[in-house]
Design an enzyme around this catalytic site. Structure first.
Site, PDB file in Angstrom:
ATOM      1  N   HIS A  55       0.828  -1.201   0.000  1.00 19.23           N
ATOM      2  CA  HIS A  55       0.000   0.000   0.000  1.00 19.23           C
ATOM      3  C   HIS A  55       0.869   1.259   0.000  1.00 19.23           C
ATOM      4  O   HIS A  55       2.089   1.197   0.207  1.00 19.23           O
ATOM      5  CB  HIS A  55      -0.940  -0.014   1.195  1.00 19.23           C
ATOM      6  CG  HIS A  55      -2.039  -1.030   1.066  1.00 19.23           C
ATOM      7  ND1 HIS A  55      -3.089  -1.131   1.954  1.00 19.23           N
ATOM      8  CD2 HIS A  55      -2.260  -1.993   0.132  1.00 19.23           C
ATOM      9  CE1 HIS A  55      -3.896  -2.115   1.576  1.00 19.23           C
ATOM     10  NE2 HIS A  55      -3.410  -2.649   0.477  1.00 19.23           N
ATOM     11  N   GLU A  57       1.235   3.668   2.088  1.00 25.29           N
ATOM     12  CA  GLU A  57       1.927   3.963   3.343  1.00 25.29           C
ATOM     13  C   GLU A  57       3.233   3.180   3.448  1.00 25.29           C
ATOM     14  O   GLU A  57       4.237   3.684   3.957  1.00 25.29           O
ATOM     15  CB  GLU A  57       1.026   3.626   4.539  1.00 25.29           C
ATOM     16  CG  GLU A  57      -0.256   4.449   4.587  1.00 25.29           C
ATOM     17  CD  GLU A  57      -1.427   3.779   3.890  1.00 25.29           C
ATOM     18  OE1 GLU A  57      -2.560   3.953   4.376  1.00 25.29           O
ATOM     19  OE2 GLU A  57      -1.207   3.085   2.877  1.00 25.29           O
ATOM     20  N   CYS A  90      -1.970  -1.580   7.509  1.00 27.93           N
ATOM     21  CA  CYS A  90      -1.082  -0.417   7.433  1.00 27.93           C
ATOM     22  C   CYS A  90      -0.968   0.294   8.773  1.00 27.93           C
ATOM     23  O   CYS A  90       0.059   0.903   9.069  1.00 27.93           O
ATOM     24  CB  CYS A  90      -1.589   0.559   6.369  1.00 27.93           C
ATOM     25  SG  CYS A  90      -1.337  -0.044   4.682  1.00 27.93           S
ATOM     26  N   ASP A 207     -27.037  -2.327 -34.824  1.00 29.43           N
ATOM     27  CA  ASP A 207     -25.659  -2.011 -35.181  1.00 29.43           C
ATOM     28  C   ASP A 207     -24.714  -3.198 -35.204  1.00 29.43           C
ATOM     29  O   ASP A 207     -23.566  -3.055 -35.595  1.00 29.43           O
ATOM     30  CB  ASP A 207     -25.126  -0.963 -34.187  1.00 29.43           C
ATOM     31  CG  ASP A 207     -23.963  -0.176 -34.734  1.00 29.43           C
ATOM     32  OD1 ASP A 207     -23.964   0.129 -35.928  1.00 29.43           O
ATOM     33  OD2 ASP A 207     -23.047   0.104 -33.955  1.00 29.43           O
ATOM     34  N   THR A 302     -32.592   6.108 -19.898  1.00 32.31           N
ATOM     35  CA  THR A 302     -33.704   6.708 -19.156  1.00 32.31           C
ATOM     36  C   THR A 302     -34.071   5.861 -17.944  1.00 32.31           C
ATOM     37  O   THR A 302     -34.282   6.393 -16.845  1.00 32.31           O
ATOM     38  CB  THR A 302     -34.934   6.871 -20.073  1.00 32.31           C
ATOM     39  OG1 THR A 302     -34.568   7.662 -21.207  1.00 32.31           O
ATOM     40  CG2 THR A 302     -36.080   7.544 -19.344  1.00 32.31           C
TER      41      THR A 302
END
Length: 363
Positions: A55, A57, A90, A207, A302
């Site tokens: 991470h 840290e 951490c 399409d 929508t």
């Protein structure tokens, strides 16, 4: 605003810039950046670089000596974790390193951490300040926040349209590209960062959509097709391999469902006449889909907006006017400008002569 706060913002801004370097590499984890500051100067930088890796840290402090850490301030964009995951907590690491002052942009929305990391640090004598550039930090990790607070994917709707808001001429037989090639490349780049692209049988019929990544380097996202009656042809381009999920209902023919499944395509079956969108999104989240890009028509857009399931809108405007044409959204039941759906954190960018407008939907 105090001088100290202004300084905090400068250092936190740098931490956010570092965090963004993890974009597309750390998901489903959050992007996190950190800087170590001593005597008003940054002496170390770090960020979460890849999923499963150390991470931020850890990366910012791993080469720091105790004398360097003494009297230094750590700026981190997200509350440090306090549980064993792919990496150790951490918080334990920070306490062992002797850090005494930490400035945090925002709490972690993950219930395994939220507030608990800060509490543990305070209990061990660490001074904490929280909330510096909080809104920027929330915007950066908007996908992660949606995932952890609602157990739902982050949903982004994308359209290419004319200046007067039309996606195609009124009687168009296919959905040709209205935007330019630069916009098209950006859409394909966006696909590389999505876990899935969601479309409908209507769009496939019109399409024969591909919905893969072709103009940039990157991995094809999962393709999700809503097809309540399984009307789409099994030889459509969208079904070119088994990286597909089809959402249908019991009204679809069992024989055709078996034909899809025989090709390794996953079928999700729902009761009723229509596929329930929230239920579908919940199921996709359980399958590891955290970030969805919607490429369909006005009907689906929508519905997602009405059900408050869409989080972000990206519109590519081409400098063209169609007059009569197919809109990108239908009636939302809004009676006045006062009740119009606003967008937050709006970004505007040019792609050749096209203009992209992106923002988070604020219901």
């Amino acid at each position: 605003m105090s001088k100290v706060l202004k300084t905090d913002e400068v250092f936190m801004q740098r931490a956010l810039e570092l965090a963004r370097k993890g974009y597309g590499k750390v998901a489903p984890n959050p992007m996190v950046g950190a800087v170590l500051v001593k005597n008003g100067k940054i002496i170390s930088e770090g960020y979460h670089q890849y999923f499963g890796g150390p991470h931020a840290e850890v990366n910012v402090l791993k080469n720091m000596t105790k004398s360097q850490i003494n009297d230094a301030i750590l700026y981190v964009t997200l509350e440090p974790c306090c549980f064993q995951g792919k990496t150790p907590p951490c918080t334990n690491f920070l306490i062992s390193k002797g850090i005494k002052d930490i400035v945090i942009a925002m709490r972690d929305p993950n219930q395994l951490v939220s507030g608990k990391g800060i509490k543990q640090l305070k209990k061990n004598g660490v001074n904490i300040r929280i909330g510096v550039l909080k809104e920027k930090a929330k915007n950066l990790n908007r996908v992660f926040i949606k995932n952890k607070t609602e157990d739902l994917p982050f949903v982004s709707i994308k359209f290419g349209l004319s200046l007067d808001g039309k996606i195609a001429p009124l009687h168009a037989k296919s959905l040709d590209y209205i935007t330019n090639h630069e916009s098209l490349k950006e859409v394909h780049r966006m696909r590389t960062h999505a876990d899935a692209v969601l479309t409908t049988s209507e769009t496939i019929h019109k399409d024969d959509s591909h919905l893969g990544v072709r103009y940039v380097k990157g991995k094809d996202p999962l393709r999700v097709v809503i097809d309540s009656k399984l009307r789409t042809a099994i030889n459509s381009r969208v079904y070119r391999d088994n990286n597909v999920v089809v959402a249908t209902t019991l009204k679809s023919a069992a024989k055709k469902r078996k034909a899809f499944e025989s090709q390794g395509i996953k079928i999700l079956i729902y009761k009723g006449l229509r596929v329930p969108l929230r239920h579908l999104l919940k199921d996709l989240y359980k399958l590891g889909v955290y970030n969805i890009m919607v490429e369909a028509g006005a009907k689906l857009a929508t519905s997602l907006l009405k059900e408050h399931l869409a989080d972000e809108l990206t519109l590519f405007y081409a400098p063209k006017i169609l007059g009569q044409g197919i809109p990108w959204v239908y009636d939302l039941g809004i009676k006045s400008f006062k009740h119009a759906l606003p967008l937050d954190n709006v970004e505007i960018q040019r792609f050749g002569n096209d203009i992209m407008v992106k923002g988070q939907i604020a219901y």
